[in-house]
Motif scaffolding. Structure first.
Motif, short mmCIF file in Angstrom:
data_model
loop_
_atom_site.label_atom_id
_atom_site.label_comp_id
_atom_site.label_asym_id
_atom_site.label_seq_id
_atom_site.Cartn_x
_atom_site.Cartn_y
_atom_site.Cartn_z
N SER A 31 0.85 -1.19 0.00
CA SER A 31 0.00 0.00 0.00
C SER A 31 0.89 1.23 0.00
O SER A 31 1.90 1.27 0.70
CB SER A 31 -0.90 0.03 1.24
OG SER A 31 -1.73 -1.10 1.29
N TYR A 33 0.98 5.40 0.57
CA TYR A 33 0.29 6.53 1.20
C TYR A 33 1.05 7.81 0.90
O TYR A 33 2.28 7.81 0.79
CB TYR A 33 0.24 6.36 2.72
CG TYR A 33 -0.82 5.39 3.19
CD1 TYR A 33 -1.98 5.86 3.79
CD2 TYR A 33 -0.67 4.03 3.04
CE1 TYR A 33 -2.96 4.98 4.24
CE2 TYR A 33 -1.63 3.15 3.47
CZ TYR A 33 -2.78 3.62 4.07
OH TYR A 33 -3.74 2.75 4.49
N SER A 37 -3.18 9.91 3.50
CA SER A 37 -4.06 9.48 2.42
C SER A 37 -3.49 8.27 1.68
O SER A 37 -2.39 8.32 1.15
CB SER A 37 -4.25 10.62 1.41
OG SER A 37 -4.84 11.72 2.02
N ARG A 38 -4.29 7.21 1.64
CA ARG A 38 -3.90 6.03 0.88
C ARG A 38 -4.15 6.33 -0.59
O ARG A 38 -5.24 6.74 -0.97
CB ARG A 38 -4.74 4.83 1.33
CG ARG A 38 -4.38 3.54 0.65
CD ARG A 38 -5.31 2.44 1.19
NE ARG A 38 -5.17 1.21 0.48
CZ ARG A 38 -5.70 0.94 -0.71
NH1 ARG A 38 -6.43 1.84 -1.32
NH2 ARG A 38 -5.52 -0.23 -1.28
N GLY A 41 -3.16 0.51 -3.67
CA GLY A 41 -2.97 -0.78 -3.02
C GLY A 41 -2.83 -1.87 -4.06
O GLY A 41 -3.52 -1.87 -5.09
N SER A 72 -3.39 6.18 -9.03
CA SER A 72 -4.13 5.93 -7.79
C SER A 72 -5.09 4.76 -7.99
O SER A 72 -5.41 4.39 -9.13
CB SER A 72 -4.91 7.19 -7.39
OG SER A 72 -5.88 7.50 -8.39
N TYR A 89 6.16 9.76 -0.41
CA TYR A 89 5.22 8.67 -0.21
C TYR A 89 5.79 7.67 0.78
O TYR A 89 7.00 7.61 1.00
CB TYR A 89 4.92 7.98 -1.55
CG TYR A 89 4.20 8.89 -2.52
CD1 TYR A 89 2.82 8.91 -2.57
CD2 TYR A 89 4.91 9.75 -3.35
CE1 TYR A 89 2.16 9.77 -3.43
CE2 TYR A 89 4.25 10.62 -4.21
CZ TYR A 89 2.88 10.61 -4.25
OH TYR A 89 2.22 11.46 -5.09
N TYR A 92 3.87 0.64 2.62
CA TYR A 92 3.62 -0.32 3.69
C TYR A 92 3.48 -1.69 3.04
O TYR A 92 2.83 -1.83 2.01
CB TYR A 92 2.33 0.02 4.44
CG TYR A 92 2.42 1.33 5.18
CD1 TYR A 92 2.96 1.39 6.47
CD2 TYR A 92 1.99 2.52 4.60
CE1 TYR A 92 3.04 2.60 7.15
CE2 TYR A 92 2.07 3.73 5.28
CZ TYR A 92 2.61 3.76 6.55
OH TYR A 92 2.70 4.94 7.22
#
Length: 108
Positions: A31, A33, A37-38, A41, A72, A89, A92
Motif C-alpha cells: 500500500s 500513502y 491518504s492512501r 494498493g 491511484s 510517499y 507499507y
C-alpha cells in the motif's frame, strides 16, 4: 512522472532453520500513502491467482517486487484512477498478514 515504478519488499527468515512460505501475490499486500491518504494498493484492482511456495534459508533475504503504474486506486478498482503527482510517499508491506517496516520514497 507517468512511468511505472517497481516497488519491492524484502522477506527474511529470522529463524535458525529453513522454512517454507507462500510468496504469491495473494499473500503480498503493498500500500502506498501520501501522508495520511492512501493512494494505491496492490490488491485494489487485481490479485494474481496461484501459489509461490519457496524455501527460505535462515537469514537469507528474498526480494519480492510489484510493478505500480503510478496511478491511484481504490478497493474493488472503484473511482477514477489518476496519475499521482510528485511528492513524498510511504510504502507499507505485509506478507500473510504480518506487517513489515514502512519505507519512504519520493516521486520527482
Amino acid at each position: 512522472m507517468g512511468t511505472e515504478l517497481t516497488l519491492s519488499m524484502q522477506v527474511t527468515n529470522i529463524g535458525s532453520v529453513a522454512c517454507t512460505q507462500n510468496l504469491a501475490d495473494s499473500q503480498v499486500v503493498l500500500s502506498v500513502y501520501n501522508g495520511e491518504s492512501r493512494v494505491w494498493g496492490s490488491h485494489d484492482c487485481e490479485v494474481a491467482p496461484g501459489t509461490d511456495v519457496r524455501t527460505l534459508g535462515s537469514n537469507m533475504p528474498v526480494r519480492i517486487s510489484v510493478v505500480w503504474s503510478g496511478r491511484s486506486s481504490e478497493a474493488k478498482c472503484a473511482g477514477i484512477r489518476q496519475q499521482v503527482g510528485a511528492g513524498n510517499y510511504t510504502l507499507y508491506a505485509s506478507l500473510a498478514g504480518k506487517t513489515g517496516t514502512a519505507a519512504s520514497f519520493a516521486i520527482k
